[in-house]
Design a protein around this motif. Structure first.
Motif, short mmCIF file in Angstrom:
data_model
loop_
_atom_site.label_atom_id
_atom_site.label_comp_id
_atom_site.label_asym_id
_atom_site.label_seq_id
_atom_site.Cartn_x
_atom_site.Cartn_y
_atom_site.Cartn_z
N SER A 68 40.22 84.05 99.78
CA SER A 68 40.77 85.40 99.65
C SER A 68 41.92 85.42 98.64
CB SER A 68 41.26 85.91 101.01
OG SER A 68 40.18 86.07 101.89
N SER A 110 41.95 87.42 95.19
CA SER A 110 43.03 88.38 94.96
C SER A 110 43.70 88.14 93.62
CB SER A 110 44.04 88.30 96.10
OG SER A 110 45.12 89.17 95.86
N THR A 160 41.32 89.28 90.74
CA THR A 160 41.05 90.71 90.59
C THR A 160 42.28 91.59 90.63
OG1 THR A 160 40.78 91.07 92.96
CG2 THR A 160 38.80 90.44 91.71
N LEU A 216 43.37 92.64 93.37
CA LEU A 216 43.22 93.40 94.62
C LEU A 216 43.87 92.63 95.76
CD1 LEU A 216 39.44 94.38 94.35
CD2 LEU A 216 41.41 95.89 94.01
N GLU A 231 42.93 91.17 101.59
CA GLU A 231 42.10 91.74 102.65
C GLU A 231 40.93 92.57 102.10
OE1 GLU A 231 45.71 94.32 101.98
OE2 GLU A 231 45.44 92.23 102.47
N ARG A 232 40.93 92.87 100.81
CA ARG A 232 39.82 93.62 100.20
C ARG A 232 38.86 92.70 99.45
NH1 ARG A 232 41.85 98.34 96.80
NH2 ARG A 232 39.62 98.63 96.60
N TRP A 239 36.26 91.09 100.30
CA TRP A 239 34.84 91.25 100.58
C TRP A 239 34.27 92.54 99.99
CZ3 TRP A 239 33.21 86.76 101.51
CH2 TRP A 239 34.02 85.84 102.17
N GLU A 240 35.12 93.36 99.39
CA GLU A 240 34.64 94.56 98.72
C GLU A 240 34.18 94.26 97.29
OE1 GLU A 240 37.68 97.58 98.95
OE2 GLU A 240 37.96 97.24 101.09
#
Length: 177
Positions: free
Chosen positions: A27, A31, A34, A36, A39-40, A42-43
Motif C-alpha cells: 500500500s 501510494s 500514484t 493517492l 487506503e485507496r 485497491w482502487e
C-alpha cells in the motif's frame, strides 16, 4: 505444495503472517507511485496493484536474504561449520561457503576465539585453568574487559555473556532520546 519440514497448518500461518506484513508495504509503495492515500490502493488498476505487490515482495525478499546472511554469520560465530550450514540449507559445504563467504572465520589459536555480533566484537580467552573469560567492544564504541574475576566453565557460556553485552551495545540498542 508445502515447504519441507512444516505442517500444512504452519504453512497457512506463515502465509498469513507474510501477507499481513506485505500489505502495508504494498500500500505504501502504491501510494508513493500514484500520490493517492494508501487506503485507496485497491482502487488502482489491477496491473498497478499487481506491480506494487510484486515490488513489495522484492523488498521483502531482499530483507529476508539480509536476515538469512545474519543468521548464517551468527551460527558461524558460534562455531557452526559450512558443512552444518549447508546441511540445514540443503546445499553442499562448498555451496554454503559460496553463499555466505564470511560466515565462518578461520580457526583462532587454541584457547582464543573471536565473536562478532550486532556490529561489535568480543575475544574469548581460555585461561591456563581451562576456564574462559571475554573482552568486548560494542558497535557503539563501549569497551568492556568483562570482569577479571569472572570466568566461565565453557567457551559457549563466555560467548553467551559476551553476546549479551554486544547486543546491549548494538547501534540500534542505543537510546537516542
Amino acid at each position: 505444495m508445502t515447504v519441507s519440514g512444516i505442517t500444512p497448518e504452519e504453512q497457512a500461518e506463515l502465509d498469513k503472517a507474510l501477507y499481513d506484513a506485505l500489505n502495508p508495504l504494498a500500500s505504501a509503495i502504491r501510494s508513493r507511485q500514484t500520490g493517492l492515500p494508501a487506503e485507496r490502493m485497491w482502487e488502482a488498476s489491477p496491473i498497478e496493484v499487481g506491480l506494487s505487490v510484486l515490488a513489495a515482495w522484492k523488498v521483502m525478499a531482499a530483507e529476508v536474504e539480509r536476515l538469512i546472511a545474519h543468521a548464517a554469520a551468527t551460527a558461524g560465530s558460534y562455531g557452526a561449520s559450512y558443512e552444518q550450514m549447508g546441511a540445514v540449507w540443503g546445499i553442499t559445504r562448498q555451496g554454503a561457503r559460496k553463499k555466505w563467504p564470511d560466515a565462518v572465520s578461520r580457526p583462532a589459536p587454541a584457547g582464543r576465539r573471536t565473536l562478532a555480533l550486532f556490529g561489535g566484537t568480543a575475544a574469548l580467552v581460555q585461561a591456563p585453568s581451562g576456564d574462559w573469560s571475554w573482552t568486548g567492544v560494542g558497535a557503539d564504541g563501549a569497551s568492556s574487559l568483562g570482569s577479571d574475576e569472572t570466568y566461565y566453565a565453557t567457551a559457549e557460556e563466555a560467548a553467551a555473556h559476551a553476546g549479551a553485552y554486544l547486543k546491549e551495545h548494538a547501534l540500534d540498542a542505543v537510546d537516542h532520546s
